[in-house]
Design an enzyme around this catalytic site. Structure first.
Site, PDB file in Angstrom:
ATOM      1  N   SER A  22     -97.223 -53.640 -41.864  1.00  0.00           N
ATOM      2  CA  SER A  22     -96.683 -54.890 -41.300  1.00  0.00           C
ATOM      3  C   SER A  22     -95.211 -54.714 -40.934  1.00  0.00           C
ATOM      4  CB  SER A  22     -96.789 -56.024 -42.321  1.00  0.00           C
ATOM      5  OG  SER A  22     -98.102 -56.492 -42.410  1.00  0.00           O
ATOM      6  N   SER A 177    -100.547 -67.982 -40.145  1.00  0.00           N
ATOM      7  CA  SER A 177    -100.707 -66.600 -39.679  1.00  0.00           C
ATOM      8  C   SER A 177     -99.343 -65.984 -39.421  1.00  0.00           C
ATOM      9  CB  SER A 177    -101.541 -66.565 -38.394  1.00  0.00           C
ATOM     10  OG  SER A 177    -101.358 -65.321 -37.738  1.00  0.00           O
ATOM     11  N   GLN A 179     -98.892 -63.188 -38.044  1.00  0.00           N
ATOM     12  CA  GLN A 179     -98.904 -62.550 -36.730  1.00  0.00           C
ATOM     13  C   GLN A 179     -98.505 -63.557 -35.657  1.00  0.00           C
ATOM     14  OE1 GLN A 179    -102.814 -60.831 -36.405  1.00  0.00           O
ATOM     15  NE2 GLN A 179    -102.371 -59.243 -37.920  1.00  0.00           N
ATOM     16  N   ASP A 324    -105.041 -60.078 -47.293  1.00  0.00           N
ATOM     17  CA  ASP A 324    -105.435 -58.675 -47.116  1.00  0.00           C
ATOM     18  C   ASP A 324    -105.975 -58.053 -48.402  1.00  0.00           C
ATOM     19  OD1 ASP A 324    -104.770 -58.703 -44.473  1.00  0.00           O
ATOM     20  OD2 ASP A 324    -102.785 -57.818 -44.759  1.00  0.00           O
TER      21      ASP A 324
HETATM   22  C1  S3P Z   1    -100.277 -59.356 -40.766  1.00  0.00           C
HETATM   23  C2  S3P Z   1    -100.687 -60.634 -40.974  1.00  0.00           C
HETATM   24  C3  S3P Z   1    -102.012 -60.983 -41.510  1.00  0.00           C
HETATM   25  C4  S3P Z   1    -102.679 -59.777 -42.148  1.00  0.00           C
HETATM   26  C5  S3P Z   1    -102.560 -58.540 -41.320  1.00  0.00           C
HETATM   27  C6  S3P Z   1    -101.106 -58.193 -41.085  1.00  0.00           C
HETATM   28  C7  S3P Z   1     -98.927 -59.134 -40.202  1.00  0.00           C
HETATM   29  O1  S3P Z   1    -102.828 -61.449 -40.467  1.00  0.00           O
HETATM   30  O2  S3P Z   1    -104.024 -60.059 -42.419  1.00  0.00           O
HETATM   31  O3  S3P Z   1    -103.186 -57.451 -41.958  1.00  0.00           O
HETATM   32  O4  S3P Z   1     -98.407 -57.996 -40.244  1.00  0.00           O
HETATM   33  O5  S3P Z   1     -98.344 -60.099 -39.694  1.00  0.00           O
HETATM   34  P1  S3P Z   1    -102.830 -62.994 -39.998  1.00  0.00           P
HETATM   35  O6  S3P Z   1    -101.468 -63.289 -39.497  1.00  0.00           O
HETATM   36  O7  S3P Z   1    -103.841 -63.065 -38.908  1.00  0.00           O
HETATM   37  O8  S3P Z   1    -103.218 -63.751 -41.211  1.00  0.00           O
END
Ligand code: S3P
Length: 442
Positions: A22, A177, A179, A324
């Site tokens: 991440s 989220s 992301q 995760d």
């Molecule tokens: C992540 C956010 C999570 C996680 C992914 C990595 C990130 O996803 O499950 O493995 O680096 O921002 P979501 O934002 O869809 O929950």
């Protein structure tokens, strides 16, 4: 690739894990739009991070980064490898000549969407079949509101983006989220005015930590975060070990009566909720923060078993913080005494695979009991007999199956272990070093 796991040994010892994926995605993207030369150490040689690196290398015409990304999958990972990127401001990025391949990585696709939305070029982001099945409107919609032109195919990749002069917005995410938050913030630092993201449950905060450490205007809001327009300066950083990778080793130690210490691992509290869950189940957990790297706390994680782990209820509000780690926690739960319930787990259906169904099948295949009740995963506990499991191409499912199998009563065979390299290159070798008995069957 198929492996046989034979239980009966203790998983224990001191170890390091590859860099946090991440964090690596975010620092690579910030280095790409920085002005000047950024030096990064400890980028994990994992397929997901290689996807972001390859796209960034293409946008910059950076040969060294491109070669590094291309070398992934061969040889042993060097956890301290150093790479330099000659960044370019957004307006100097090279327009791509074809689709940008994000491979299996949802983080690559969503965060890149945010960067490209604020860049004066057109690009199409694509990925493998798993990534093409994942929801992309959640990121397209706020970026459109900011002024970019974003087209999805029925809500999925390929995602076509025409960057524009963006306007800051206040955005309440419908689903928590990191992301989506990260994409909006990365677009926000290229937008006019302030951009705010409000979340019902806090998610990992790597984007805002890096921006703050680099000197951006970042404001904490009640239930959210705000950023101002910002020109990213060049920087250097050493990516901390991935605590989500450490989770598999920690769980294997806790289940087999071992003790393990993972050194130089990220201890960001938005990522360590799974440790609180393991402690509630009865494991001994210690986390000692020793330093900081570009706003990210770094330290050592030590875990050991107690006398018997207990099943617990994980409430829907705790789910985003452990999203995760549900696969590995489900593996632990299968060996605990009594039932464990993971509430509000609908998001698991849209990860690299449908992990809700996959985990139920994985536990049943390894000789245990599990069920789906609405959006909850319910794991019966009481131990596993051993059996067979298939990763279905999902890295965390592959590693969770190995952890479940090392503590089973009999041997297990696991198909598709190579998927582990998406986030944890060297996983099998590390488990062998720590004492697990694993043979490759072919
Ligand atoms: C992540 C956010 C999570 C996680 C992914 C990595 C990130 O996803 O499950 O493995 O680096 O921002 P979501 O934002 O869809 O929950």
């Amino acid at each position: 690739m198929r492996i046989r796991v034979t239980p009966g040994t203790t998983v224990a010892g001191d170890v390091r894990v590859p860099g946090d994926k991440s964090i690596a995605h975010r620092w690579l993207l910030l280095g790409t739009i920085a002005t000047g030369r950024t030096e990064l150490r400890g980028l994990p040689v994992s397929f997901d991070v290689a996807s972001t690196a390859r796209v960034c290398a293409g946008l910059l015409g950076e040969d060294e980064l491109f070669r590094w990304a291309g070398s992934i999958g061969s040889g042993n990972p060097d956890v301290d490898h150093r790479i330099a990127i000659e960044g370019a401001r957004r307006d100097l990025l090279q327009p791509p000549s074809g689709p940008l391949d994000c491979g299996n990585s949802g983080t690559a696709m969503r965060l890149l969407s945010g960067v490209l939305a604020a860049s004066p070029l057109s690009a199409t982001l694509d990925g493998d079949d798993s990534l093409r099945a994942r929801p992309m409107e959640r990121v397209a919609e706020p970026l459109r509101r900011m002024g970019a032109v974003v087209d999805t195919v029925d809500g999925h990749a390929p995602v076509a983006i025409k960057g524009a002069a963006l306007q800051g917005i206040r955005y309440e995410t419908p689903v928590p989220s990191a992301q989506v938050k990260g994409a909006v913030l990365l677009a926000g630092i290229g937008a006019e005015g302030r951009t705010e993201v409000i979340e019902s449950t806090a998610t990992r905060d790597h984007t805002e930590r890096a921006l703050r450490a680099l000197g951006a205007g970042v404001t904490d809001l009640p239930s959210g975060i705000g950023v101002e327009r910002f020109d990213v300066p060049s920087f250097s950083g050493s990516v901390p070990g991935d605590v989500s990778s450490a989770a598999f080793l920690a769980a294997a130690a806790a289940l087999t009566g071992g003790e393990t210490t993972v050194e130089r691992v990220g201890c960001n509290p938005t990522r360590t909720a799974f440790l609180r869950v393991l402690a509630r189940m009865g494991a001994h957990v210690e986390i000692a923060t020793t330093g900081e790297e570009l706003g990210e706390p770094v330290g050592a994680l030590r875990i050991s078993a107690s006398h018997g782990l207990q099943g617990i209820v994980i409430a829907p509000d705790d789910l985003p913080g452990t999203v995760d780690e549900v696969p590995v926690l489900a593996a632990v739960a299968a060996h605990a005494e009594g039932q464990t319930r993971f509430g509000g787990a609908a998001e698991l259906r849209v990860k690299e695979s449908d992990r809700l169904t996959g985990l139920r099948d994985l536990i049943r295949g390894l000789g245990g009991e599990a069920a789906i009740e609405g959006d909850a995963l319910v794991v019966a506990g009481g131990g596993l007999k051993g059996g067979t499991a298939d990763s279905r191409g999902d890295h965390r499912m592959a590693m969770a199956a190995v952890v479940a199998a090392v503590a089973a009563r009999g041997p297990s065979e696991i198909e598709g272990i190579e998927a582990a390299a998406v986030s944890f290159p060297g996983f099998t070798a590390t488990m062998l070093d720590l004492g697990a008995r694993i043979e490759v069957l072919g």
